[in-house]
Design a protein around this motif. Structure first.
Motif, PDB file in Angstrom:
ATOM      1  N   UNK A   1       0.831  -1.201   0.000  1.00  0.00           N
ATOM      2  CA  UNK A   1       0.000   0.000   0.000  1.00  0.00           C
ATOM      3  C   UNK A   1       0.872   1.260   0.000  1.00  0.00           C
ATOM      4  N   UNK A   2       2.059   1.155   0.619  1.00  0.00           N
ATOM      5  CA  UNK A   2       2.966   2.298   0.700  1.00  0.00           C
ATOM      6  C   UNK A   2       3.551   2.683  -0.656  1.00  0.00           C
ATOM      7  N   UNK A   3       3.411   1.769  -1.613  1.00  0.00           N
ATOM      8  CA  UNK A   3       3.960   1.981  -2.955  1.00  0.00           C
ATOM      9  C   UNK A   3       2.917   2.596  -3.877  1.00  0.00           C
ATOM     10  N   UNK A   4       1.714   2.862  -3.326  1.00  0.00           N
ATOM     11  CA  UNK A   4       0.647   3.384  -4.181  1.00  0.00           C
ATOM     12  C   UNK A   4       0.467   4.886  -3.989  1.00  0.00           C
ATOM     13  N   UNK A   5      -0.082   5.507  -5.001  1.00  0.00           N
ATOM     14  CA  UNK A   5      -0.346   6.952  -4.996  1.00  0.00           C
ATOM     15  C   UNK A   5      -1.393   7.313  -3.941  1.00  0.00           C
ATOM     16  N   UNK A   6      -2.313   6.392  -3.662  1.00  0.00           N
ATOM     17  CA  UNK A   6      -3.404   6.741  -2.751  1.00  0.00           C
ATOM     18  C   UNK A   6      -2.939   6.834  -1.290  1.00  0.00           C
ATOM     19  N   UNK A   7      -1.835   6.180  -0.946  1.00  0.00           N
ATOM     20  CA  UNK A   7      -1.324   6.230   0.435  1.00  0.00           C
ATOM     21  C   UNK A   7      -0.548   7.542   0.609  1.00  0.00           C
ATOM     22  N   UNK A   8      -0.812   8.266   1.697  1.00  0.00           N
ATOM     23  CA  UNK A   8      -0.254   9.615   1.869  1.00  0.00           C
ATOM     24  C   UNK A   8       1.268   9.634   2.060  1.00  0.00           C
ATOM     25  N   UNK A   9       1.819   8.458   2.328  1.00  0.00           N
ATOM     26  CA  UNK A   9       3.253   8.381   2.630  1.00  0.00           C
ATOM     27  C   UNK A   9       4.119   9.013   1.530  1.00  0.00           C
ATOM     28  N   UNK A  10       3.673   8.922   0.272  1.00  0.00           N
ATOM     29  CA  UNK A  10       4.543   9.424  -0.805  1.00  0.00           C
ATOM     30  C   UNK A  10       4.695  10.947  -0.759  1.00  0.00           C
ATOM     31  N   UNK A  11       3.702  11.643  -0.180  1.00  0.00           N
ATOM     32  CA  UNK A  11       3.827  13.109  -0.097  1.00  0.00           C
ATOM     33  C   UNK A  11       5.053  13.497   0.716  1.00  0.00           C
ATOM     34  N   UNK A  12       5.215  12.817   1.856  1.00  0.00           N
ATOM     35  CA  UNK A  12       6.350  13.114   2.744  1.00  0.00           C
ATOM     36  C   UNK A  12       7.656  12.561   2.189  1.00  0.00           C
ATOM     37  N   UNK A  13       7.560  11.377   1.580  1.00  0.00           N
ATOM     38  CA  UNK A  13       8.742  10.776   0.940  1.00  0.00           C
ATOM     39  C   UNK A  13       9.347  11.784  -0.044  1.00  0.00           C
ATOM     40  N   UNK A  14       8.484  12.388  -0.857  1.00  0.00           N
ATOM     41  CA  UNK A  14       8.967  13.292  -1.906  1.00  0.00           C
ATOM     42  C   UNK A  14       9.452  14.625  -1.328  1.00  0.00           C
ATOM     43  N   UNK A  15       8.739  15.113  -0.315  1.00  0.00           N
ATOM     44  CA  UNK A  15       9.193  16.358   0.321  1.00  0.00           C
ATOM     45  C   UNK A  15      10.556  16.152   0.973  1.00  0.00           C
ATOM     46  N   UNK A  16      10.721  15.000   1.650  1.00  0.00           N
ATOM     47  CA  UNK A  16      11.984  14.732   2.341  1.00  0.00           C
ATOM     48  C   UNK A  16      13.145  14.538   1.362  1.00  0.00           C
ATOM     49  N   UNK A  17      12.891  13.816   0.256  1.00  0.00           N
ATOM     50  CA  UNK A  17      13.976  13.616  -0.708  1.00  0.00           C
ATOM     51  C   UNK A  17      14.384  14.955  -1.335  1.00  0.00           C
ATOM     52  N   UNK A  18      13.408  15.852  -1.508  1.00  0.00           N
ATOM     53  CA  UNK A  18      13.714  17.191  -2.000  1.00  0.00           C
ATOM     54  C   UNK A  18      14.579  17.941  -0.978  1.00  0.00           C
ATOM     55  N   UNK A  19      14.117  17.928   0.283  1.00  0.00           N
ATOM     56  CA  UNK A  19      14.835  18.653   1.346  1.00  0.00           C
ATOM     57  C   UNK A  19      16.240  18.098   1.570  1.00  0.00           C
ATOM     58  N   UNK A  20      16.362  16.785   1.390  1.00  0.00           N
ATOM     59  CA  UNK A  20      17.646  16.116   1.658  1.00  0.00           C
ATOM     60  C   UNK A  20      18.783  16.772   0.867  1.00  0.00           C
ATOM     61  N   UNK A  21      18.514  17.132  -0.386  1.00  0.00           N
ATOM     62  CA  UNK A  21      19.562  17.707  -1.230  1.00  0.00           C
ATOM     63  C   UNK A  21      19.570  19.237  -1.204  1.00  0.00           C
ATOM     64  N   UNK A  22      18.433  19.826  -0.842  1.00  0.00           N
ATOM     65  CA  UNK A  22      18.292  21.275  -0.905  1.00  0.00           C
ATOM     66  C   UNK A  22      19.268  21.970   0.062  1.00  0.00           C
ATOM     67  N   UNK A  23      19.853  23.063  -0.367  1.00  0.00           N
ATOM     68  CA  UNK A  23      20.818  23.825   0.444  1.00  0.00           C
ATOM     69  C   UNK A  23      21.933  22.942   1.008  1.00  0.00           C
ATOM     70  N   UNK A  24      22.334  21.949   0.239  1.00  0.00           N
ATOM     71  CA  UNK A  24      23.475  21.118   0.623  1.00  0.00           C
ATOM     72  C   UNK A  24      23.048  19.779   1.175  1.00  0.00           C
ATOM     73  N   UNK A  25      23.558  18.684   0.571  1.00  0.00           N
ATOM     74  CA  UNK A  25      23.237  17.358   1.100  1.00  0.00           C
ATOM     75  C   UNK A  25      24.196  17.022   2.243  1.00  0.00           C
ATOM     76  N   UNK A  26      24.068  15.823   2.767  1.00  0.00           N
ATOM     77  CA  UNK A  26      24.854  15.450   3.946  1.00  0.00           C
ATOM     78  C   UNK A  26      26.345  15.533   3.710  1.00  0.00           C
ATOM     79  N   UNK A  27      26.819  14.996   2.577  1.00  0.00           N
ATOM     80  CA  UNK A  27      28.275  14.978   2.394  1.00  0.00           C
ATOM     81  C   UNK A  27      28.820  16.388   2.160  1.00  0.00           C
TER      82      UNK A  27
END
Lengths: 411, 373
Positions: free
Chosen positions: B332-358
């Motif tokens: 279910x987590x792999x589907x568009x209808x589950x809200x988890x992807x909204x945060x997954x995508x926001x976090x992956x965006x934030x992860x690189x924004x203004x400098x990634x970890x390395x």
């Protein structure tokens, strides 16, 4: 004036001043021998003698056991141990050797023992004259502590004990042991009772202490065999069958979540004492040649070292944030992470040090070419004691998942 | 200077955080968020950038949009730790809004002492930073925009809230260094090209400048950026901490309810232990965020060091928490209808924004170890 001193009650402020004055004149000075990194690894009588003399002096001066009532040898003060600890840390005095006695046995005996027993045992515990050890784990009872099998059988008004305890730090110096025993084989939890038993005075008379040798080659902990050791019923703590509840008092204090503040001293670093922290790690990298540069110039090493620096600082900030209620999601969420994080971070730092040393990490204490005297491989091996003892990392993750995140129990 | 033990996070900060939690939960609960931003799943969709435009005035009225303006310049004078608390709650709601961009612009303008622009922020203007080049370099001053003869030319990339912003704070090479320019979106020669981004809760684009007449708000843009970027990194990390907490709690709820093999999934340690690790990483990042926020006010000489730690930690956490949130939800987590992807995508965006970890760890190493030979 320190942040904590500003919040002192009048009694604490006066006591703090007293501690400062006393410590200024009574620091025991540099140890005559190399000390182990922690009191659990004390190996020789020379080490112990120096440390016992220090604990006795600190106790006689009123800096150890100060929150316990005078009737049991304490100082009869209110919330002053914290003050004494801060001042002893600030004065960089040596650690207190009777660490299991002060941290685990004293509060357990105090809250669950009979008056006569407390009056007899606690003064010599606080002074460090009697070293204590803890008999919980057994060959068949590690993470599943409640499955202990060492059995106490009632014979008249005596108990006769038979069984086998392991990983017993300090047993080779100990006068006394706090011990979790089975008194009823038909109930797992309700069949447990809690006692104190003599060790040194019973050697050869029902008690055998054998050193266990760690993977580092060091000794420091032991196995203790009981063969028909007879003890009096007055050595029992709390009621028969309440051993598990009493053990929770011990474990709460071990995890720093108990009612009594454990007397603590420390900060004295003898020259050979070595800690797995990122400051020492960066120093190692700077001193490790790589062609005409050093390991500290290697981008991969730098990245890995900074990961450690960040985790180490994150843990320090967790401890700070755990005292800011408005920034916490659950009261036990940060305190229960402490042991898990501290042990895994120092393990990872030591592991990274071996990577930095490269083939030189094969050289041990006896090799004159070993970087930092061979301390890093020793620290790396020792780090597994930390991730296993007092609840393995796996058990810690169960506790966090179940108590903090409320996930279903895994047993 | 030394930091106060409580990070400067006092009663006012706690009230602000609670107010923010309630505002975001009431204004846009996650089902409404999904309905608003996730109406078109097609991979080659045009960017919608949908948000509740009326929520902006509400946040202006609450005083939130001017929280980064220095007290002396007309701001409220709340500690950065209090602002971090607000942004953490915004992240927990994955709230689509130019609030963070405007706060970030405010910190840079404050460092540049650009009073006229700060007055506009106080008045409720939406603003954003346009300081990144086409390579996506996060090094302050790496700009593809040049300033000559009173005109700006070039393109700023990865500009957050590009279509929402009324003002851009642009960094440009002036020949003698880096200047900062305060450009209205409706100025002649200004074009915004929206990026077709994965993150459904954000807006991003390229700011194209063609012969845009401008005068710098400061010629020493580098100094202002270097002073203000720790606040930018720290607040973005706070957003990530909040989003991570949502990912954790939502996933824990799921594995507690969902049964397989006659047991809830969370019974199994292969599921339980990784979620504990997510919690450990969130707490590390959170502690480092408040430490960095406090340093900006009370220990500025260490602000960059601590903010690098916070953003590096949050970036690692965001990647891990996102991965576990989808994986532990199973199919279910792999589907568009589950809200988890909204945060997954926001976090992956934030992860690189203004400098990634390395990137942040490399900067941290320069501070703590010294520049590499």
């Amino acid at each position: 004036m320190s942040e904590s001193a500003r919040k002192d009650t009048p009694e604490q402020a006066e006591f703090r001043q007293y501690c400062q004055n006393w410590l200024a004149n009574n620091h025991p000075g540099e140890p005559p021998v190399r000390l182990s990194l922690s009191p659990l690894e004390i190996m020789t009588n020379d080490q112990l003698g120096y440390l016992q003399a220090w604990q006795k002096a600190a106790y006689d001066a009123g800096l150890v056991g100060c929150d316990y009532p005078e009737a049991v040898g304490g100082g009869g003060r209110e919330d002053c141990q914290r003050v004494a600890n801060e001042e002893m840390l600030r004065a960089k005095t040596p650690y207190l050797p009777n660490v299991i006695g002060l941290g685990m046995a004293a509060p357990t005996v105090f809250f669950h023992g009979q008056e006569a027993l407390k009056e007899r045992l606690l003064p010599r515990l606080f002074s460090g004259e009697d070293i204590w050890c803890q008999g919980f784990s057994e060959p068949g009872a590690g993470s599943d502590l409640a499955s202990v099998q060492t059995f106490a059988e009632k014979k008249g008004d005596k108990w006769v004990i038979n069984g086998h305890k392991v990983w017993t730090s300090l047993a080779h110096f100990a006068e006394w042991m706090i011990i979790l025993l089975r008194t009823d084989k038909s109930h797992k939890y309700e069949g447990l009772s809690y006692f104190v038993v003599p060790i040194k005075s019973a050697l050869g008379k029902g008690v055998t202490v054998r050193p266990l040798i760690k993977i580092t080659g060091e000794t420091g902990f032991n196995e203790v065999i009981f063969e028909n050791l007879e003890i009096d019923d007055s050595h029992r703590l709390d009621q028969l069958g309440k051993g598990w509840q009493v053990a929770m008092t011990t474990l709460a204090h071990e995890r720093g979540a108990g009612q009594m503040v454990t007397p603590r001293s420390g900060g004295l670093k003898s020259k050979a004492t070595h800690a797995s922290n990122s400051t020492n790690l960066i120093e190692l990298a700077r001193n490790t040649p790589r062609g005409d540069k050093t390991a500290a110039d290697d981008p991969l090493v730098r990245d890995a070292m900074m990961k450690s620096v960040i985790r180490e600082w994150g843990l320090a900030q967790n401890q700070r944030r755990s005292r800011v209620p408005a920034l916490q999601d659950h009261p036990m969420r940060l305190p229960l992470q402490n042991k898990l994080l501290a042990s895994e971070i120092s393990q990872d730092i030591a592991s990274l040090a071996l990577d930095i040393e490269g083939p030189a990490s094969s050289l041990y204490l006896g090799d004159p070419n070993a970087p930092d005297g061979g301390q890093w491989p020793m620290a790396y091996m020792n780090s597994y004691g930390m991730t296993i003892a007092a609840g393995t990392s796996e058990v810690q993750r169960n506790i966090l998942g179940e108590r903090v995140l409320n996930m279903p129990k895994s047993k | 200077m030394t930091q106060p033990n409580d990070y400067g996070f006092g009663e006012e900060a706690a009230l602000l955080k609670e107010q923010a939690r309630k505002f975001f939960a009431d204004t846009l609960p996650v089902d409404a968020l999904h309905a608003l931003v996730a109406d078109d799943p097609t991979p080659d969709r045009q960017p919608s950038g949908a948000w509740l435009e009326e929520s902006w005035q509400a946040m202006v009225d609450l005083g939130w949009t001017m929280l980064s303006v220095p007290e002396a310049a007309g701001g409220l004078g709340l500690p950065v730790a209090a602002v971090a608390g607000l942004v953490e709650e915004q992240g927990k709601a994955a709230f689509p809004s130019p609030l963070l961009s405007t706060l970030c612009a405010g910190y840079v303008l404050g460092a540049a002492q650009a009073q006229a622009a700060l007055d506009e922020i106080v008045a409720g203007t939406i603003a954003t930073l346009a300081i990144t080049n086409a390579q996506g370099s996060w090094q302050a001053g790496d700009s593809d925009v040049t300033y000559a003869d009173g005109k700006l030319n070039g393109t700023a990339s990865y500009v957050q809230d590009a279509r929402r912003a009324q003002r851009f704070l642009v960094s440009a090479n002036t020949g003698g260094g880096i200047g900062l320019f305060w450009i209205a979106a409706d100025t002649a020669g200004v074009t915004v090209e929206a990026d077709a981004i994965i993150d459904l809760t954000r807006d991003q684009g390229r700011l194209v400048l063609q012969d845009v007449a401008a005068t710098p708000v400061t010629d020493n843009g580098l100094a202002a950026l270097n002073q203000a970027m720790p606040a930018v990194w720290t607040l973005l990390a706070a957003d990530m901490v909040g989003a991570g907490e949502w990912q954790l709690q939502t996933t824990v709820d799921y594995v507690t309810q969902r049964q397989q093999f006659d047991k809830p999934l969370g019974f199994f340690q292969a599921v339980k232990h990784p979620l504990v690790d997510v919690m450990l990483q969130i707490d590390e990042a959170k502690s480092l965020v408040y430490n960095a926020a406090c340093a900006i006010d009370a220990e500025p000489e260490k602000a960059a060091q601590f903010a690098h730690m916070a953003k590096a930690s949050a970036s690692g956490m965001a990647g891990y928490a996102s991965g576990r949130s989808v994986q532990c939800h199973g199919g279910i987590g792999f589907t568009w209808e589950c809200y988890v992807h909204l945060y997954f995508k926001r976090q992956k965006h934030s992860q690189m924004l203004f400098g990634d970890g390395s990137w942040h760890r490399a900067r941290l190493a320069d501070i703590l170890v010294g520049a590499a030979a």
